[in-house]
Write an enzyme that holds these catalytic residues in place. Structure first.
Site, PDB file in Angstrom:
ATOM      1  N   GLU A  45       0.852  -1.193   0.000  1.00  0.00           N
ATOM      2  CA  GLU A  45       0.000   0.000   0.000  1.00  0.00           C
ATOM      3  C   GLU A  45       0.884   1.238   0.000  1.00  0.00           C
ATOM      4  O   GLU A  45       1.766   1.359   0.854  1.00  0.00           O
ATOM      5  CB  GLU A  45      -0.874   0.032   1.262  1.00  0.00           C
ATOM      6  CG  GLU A  45      -2.107  -0.823   1.139  1.00  0.00           C
ATOM      7  CD  GLU A  45      -2.838  -0.872   2.468  1.00  0.00           C
ATOM      8  OE1 GLU A  45      -3.170   0.205   2.994  1.00  0.00           O
ATOM      9  OE2 GLU A  45      -3.014  -1.992   2.978  1.00  0.00           O
ATOM     10  N   ASP A 249      32.540  47.291  26.941  1.00  0.00           N
ATOM     11  CA  ASP A 249      32.164  48.220  28.000  1.00  0.00           C
ATOM     12  C   ASP A 249      31.258  47.495  28.982  1.00  0.00           C
ATOM     13  O   ASP A 249      31.055  46.294  28.862  1.00  0.00           O
ATOM     14  CB  ASP A 249      31.518  49.494  27.430  1.00  0.00           C
ATOM     15  CG  ASP A 249      30.359  49.156  26.525  1.00  0.00           C
ATOM     16  OD1 ASP A 249      29.584  48.249  26.882  1.00  0.00           O
ATOM     17  OD2 ASP A 249      30.219  49.781  25.453  1.00  0.00           O
ATOM     18  N   LYS A 272      32.048  53.461  29.015  1.00  0.00           N
ATOM     19  CA  LYS A 272      31.649  54.852  29.158  1.00  0.00           C
ATOM     20  C   LYS A 272      30.339  54.860  29.898  1.00  0.00           C
ATOM     21  O   LYS A 272      29.479  54.023  29.670  1.00  0.00           O
ATOM     22  CB  LYS A 272      31.419  55.490  27.783  1.00  0.00           C
ATOM     23  CG  LYS A 272      32.687  55.781  27.059  1.00  0.00           C
ATOM     24  CD  LYS A 272      32.437  56.703  25.900  1.00  0.00           C
ATOM     25  CE  LYS A 272      31.356  56.135  25.006  1.00  0.00           C
ATOM     26  NZ  LYS A 272      30.971  57.063  23.947  1.00  0.00           N
ATOM     27  N   GLY A 303      26.816  46.832  23.713  1.00  0.00           N
ATOM     28  CA  GLY A 303      25.586  46.361  24.342  1.00  0.00           C
ATOM     29  C   GLY A 303      24.434  46.571  23.372  1.00  0.00           C
ATOM     30  O   GLY A 303      24.437  47.523  22.588  1.00  0.00           O
ATOM     31  N   ILE A 308      22.337  51.487  17.550  1.00  0.00           N
ATOM     32  CA  ILE A 308      21.452  52.338  18.361  1.00  0.00           C
ATOM     33  C   ILE A 308      22.245  52.943  19.512  1.00  0.00           C
ATOM     34  O   ILE A 308      22.729  52.219  20.384  1.00  0.00           O
ATOM     35  CB  ILE A 308      20.252  51.520  18.865  1.00  0.00           C
ATOM     36  CG1 ILE A 308      19.460  51.103  17.625  1.00  0.00           C
ATOM     37  CG2 ILE A 308      19.409  52.348  19.838  1.00  0.00           C
ATOM     38  CD1 ILE A 308      18.128  50.553  17.862  1.00  0.00           C
ATOM     39  N   ALA A 334      18.112  46.985  23.534  1.00  0.00           N
ATOM     40  CA  ALA A 334      17.492  46.971  24.863  1.00  0.00           C
ATOM     41  C   ALA A 334      15.966  47.087  24.759  1.00  0.00           C
ATOM     42  O   ALA A 334      15.233  46.452  25.520  1.00  0.00           O
ATOM     43  CB  ALA A 334      18.055  48.089  25.716  1.00  0.00           C
ATOM     44  N   MET A 386      18.696  55.684  28.109  1.00  0.00           N
ATOM     45  CA  MET A 386      19.641  56.486  28.889  1.00  0.00           C
ATOM     46  C   MET A 386      19.048  57.500  29.856  1.00  0.00           C
ATOM     47  O   MET A 386      19.617  57.771  30.868  1.00  0.00           O
ATOM     48  CB  MET A 386      20.629  57.209  27.964  1.00  0.00           C
ATOM     49  CG  MET A 386      21.593  56.230  27.329  1.00  0.00           C
ATOM     50  SD  MET A 386      22.809  56.981  26.258  1.00  0.00           S
ATOM     51  CE  MET A 386      21.937  57.138  24.731  1.00  0.00           C
TER      52      MET A 386
HETATM   53  N1  SAH Z   1      23.174  49.997  21.787  1.00  0.00           N
HETATM   54  C1  SAH Z   1      22.350  49.820  22.969  1.00  0.00           C
HETATM   55  C2  SAH Z   1      22.031  51.124  23.642  1.00  0.00           C
HETATM   56  C3  SAH Z   1      23.226  51.806  24.192  1.00  0.00           C
HETATM   57  S1  SAH Z   1      22.810  53.225  25.125  1.00  0.00           S
HETATM   58  C4  SAH Z   1      21.082  49.061  22.590  1.00  0.00           C
HETATM   59  O1  SAH Z   1      20.799  48.869  21.396  1.00  0.00           O
HETATM   60  O2  SAH Z   1      20.384  48.627  23.494  1.00  0.00           O
HETATM   61  C5  SAH Z   1      22.721  52.574  26.748  1.00  0.00           C
HETATM   62  C6  SAH Z   1      21.291  52.567  27.242  1.00  0.00           C
HETATM   63  O3  SAH Z   1      20.598  51.441  26.752  1.00  0.00           O
HETATM   64  C7  SAH Z   1      21.148  52.459  28.721  1.00  0.00           C
HETATM   65  O4  SAH Z   1      21.317  53.702  29.368  1.00  0.00           O
HETATM   66  C8  SAH Z   1      19.731  51.974  28.865  1.00  0.00           C
HETATM   67  O5  SAH Z   1      18.790  52.987  28.657  1.00  0.00           O
HETATM   68  C9  SAH Z   1      19.625  51.036  27.693  1.00  0.00           C
HETATM   69  N2  SAH Z   1      19.917  49.652  28.096  1.00  0.00           N
HETATM   70  C10 SAH Z   1      20.919  48.866  27.664  1.00  0.00           C
HETATM   71  N3  SAH Z   1      20.847  47.640  28.215  1.00  0.00           N
HETATM   72  C11 SAH Z   1      19.746  47.641  28.991  1.00  0.00           C
HETATM   73  C12 SAH Z   1      19.123  46.660  29.813  1.00  0.00           C
HETATM   74  N4  SAH Z   1      19.624  45.431  29.936  1.00  0.00           N
HETATM   75  N5  SAH Z   1      18.005  47.009  30.483  1.00  0.00           N
HETATM   76  C13 SAH Z   1      17.487  48.242  30.365  1.00  0.00           C
HETATM   77  N6  SAH Z   1      18.029  49.200  29.604  1.00  0.00           N
HETATM   78  C14 SAH Z   1      19.146  48.908  28.924  1.00  0.00           C
END
Ligand code: SAH
Length: 479
Positions: A45, A249, A272, A303, A308, A334, A386
């Site tokens: 089948e 950083d 920074k 980060g 951004i 973030a 920030m």
């Molecule tokens: N390039 C990063 C932003 C750098 S500016 C991005 O795309 O997320 C740094 C700011 O990002 C911090 O002052 C805060 O406002 C935010 N940020 C980064 N990591 C974070 C987290 N784990 N929780 C909350 N805010 C965060």
């Protein structure tokens, strides 16, 4: 049981015979087809799925009983019927004729077993636990899948295309091998994997001409995501492993560097913060330039996403100036990380149709046109990066700009990390509820109706104990 690992040549003239027409036979047929092997199917089948599969690949299939003549002249047979006695009979017949046979789900009757396979064109990595623990084999396969980039086939084609040039340039085997290793592990391969084949060829020619000087500098701006190390990309991990120099950083998850960076890589903290500038941007630029000129692969961790609030353009300009390849590796920003980990969507049908990423420097705080513009943002989701020291003023100014005092916000501290905390509220009540609160860094504020989902959909429990995931800011500057 002992197994000899081999790769058998798949011969179009001698298709593999699959006996059986059900789900299992179909899965085997699919597995064979996926590596380019031709199949004939015979079964009492034939299910719809296997017929479709055969039609799709142009394989022959026949409804009928198993008979000896079906296996005559074959090299490989798969017995995949639901009749154990028949499967056994097929195995017996094959064995007597020296035909390799696989009986599905019956290892003692098998001459060979199928490995778990990682495949990138001509590259095949086969994993087997000798049939003992197929789940383990599959897990190892999955791990390998993450290590071998999806575009590896292109790299194999590229190396093939450079073969003649390479033999002419380096006639000795040893230097040729070392050179190829550098190509595959370095910036040239990274360009190929991204499809920049012309650029890769230029770099290849340059590198070959300068051999035995083996320096191949590159700059990678790599987003690490918002903190949680699981949220980093596979590409970020790969590039960290290549880096001679890693600039980071306080927002880059520290374990990323220890886990994926090379032990001998130079790690430079260039953190920074708002008031405490460990290194000024010009100093960072200068470090990047110096290392690129020294021929190093520089990974600049950022980060979140490098694009951004990340000085990406300034740093890329250095690579341009020095004339070395560079790439930008996106990360989860973030805003995306915090929203997801607080249970929020950032947009919503018919309600929040767009998202703005914002920050408040002194300039915007007193810039009337900026606030005038916010008048048109009452139906958007606003994410303030920030600006935590200005949240009070920010809420007041939004109300002045036409936002309803009931508009909700959510502040998220240390989003996506084990110490994530959320602070919900309405902008008209910020001063009453939070004026004395010092938010831990980093944090961001999301303003808009989407934040109401927080109450309903939050899935991450509050931290068991308070703590800092990120390196703490110096006390006096932390405000
Ligand atoms: N390039 C990063 C932003 C750098 S500016 C991005 O795309 O997320 C740094 C700011 O990002 C911090 O002052 C805060 O406002 C935010 N940020 C980064 N990591 C974070 C987290 N784990 N929780 C909350 N805010 C965060």
């Amino acid at each position: 049981m002992t197994y000899l690992p081999l790769f058998l040549k798949a011969d179009d003239e001698q298709p593999v015979l699959v006996v059986g027409g059900g789900e299992i036979a179909c899965a085997k047929t699919e597995a064979l087809a996926s590596v380019g092997v031709r199949v004939d199917v015979v079964a009492k089948e034939l299910g719809e799925a296997i017929i479709d599969m055969c039609d799709e690949h142009g394989f022959s299939y026949e409804q009928g009983e198993y008979e000896l003549r079906r296996i005559e002249g074959r090299r490989i047979v798969i017995a995949a019927t639901d009749d154990d006695a028949l499967n056994e009979q097929i195995a017996h017949d094959c064995r007597a004729r020296g035909i390799l046979v696989n009986v599905v789900d019956n290892p003692p009757l098998c001459d060979f077993i199928f490995p778990a396979l990682v495949r990138r064109g001509p590259l095949q990595v086969a994993v087997s636990t000798s049939g003992i623990a197929p789940t383990l084999a599959r897990m190892i396969k999955q791990t390998l899948e993450t290590i071998v980039p999806a575009e590896f086939e292109r790299l194999i084609d590229f190396m093939e295309a450079q073969k003649t040039k390479l033999r002419k340039g380096l006639s000795q085997i040893q230097p040729r091998r070392l050179f190829s290793e550098d190509v595959i592990r370095g910036p040239i391969a990274e360009e190929v994997l991204e499809g920049n084949v012309q650029r890769a060829e230029e770099l290849f020619d340059e590198a070959l001409a300068r051999y035995p000087d083996r320096h191949s500098p590159a700059l990678y701006l790599v987003g690490t995501g918002p903190g949680n190390a699981d949220l980093v990309t596979l590409k970020a991990i790969r590039l960290l492993g290549q880096a001679d120099v890693i600039l980071y950083d306080r927002l880059a998850a520290p374990e990323l560097i220890t886990q994926y960076g090379r032990k001998d890589a130079e790690k430079i903290f260039v953190g920074k913060t708002r008031c405490h500038h460990h290194k000024k941007q010009e100093e960072i630029d200068e470090i990047i330039e110096r290392h690129l000129r020294d021929g190093h692969i520089v990974v600049r961790l950022k980060g979140g996403d490098p694009g951004i609030y990340g000085h990406a353009a300034e740093e890329i300009a250095i690579a341009k100036k020095v004339g070395v390849p560079y790439q930008i590796v996106p990360g989860i920003s973030a805003a995306h990380g915090c929203a997801a980990y607080a249970g929020l969507p950032l947009t919503e049908r018919n309600k929040a149709l767009s998202v703005r990423f914002l920050t408040l420097y002194k300039d915007q705080l007193h810039d009337e046109t900026f606030w005038e513009g916010m008048r048109y943002a009452t139906n958007e989701t606003l994410v303030f990066y920030m600006s935590s020291h200005n949240y009070g003023t920010l809420c007041e100014k939004l109300i002045e700009s036409g936002f309803d005092a009931d508009t909700r916000f959510l502040v998220i501290e240390q989003g996506t990390t084990p110490y994530q905390k959320e602070f919900p509220g309405a902008i008209g009540r910020f001063e009453e509820d939070y004026a004395d609160n010092k938010f831990a860094s980093p944090c961001l504020m999301i303003v808009g109706e989407v934040t109401r989902y927080y109450e309903e959909f939050k899935w991450k429990q509050p931290p068991i104990e308070e703590g800092n995931f990120f390196e703490e800011l110096p006390e006096k500057e932390a405000a």
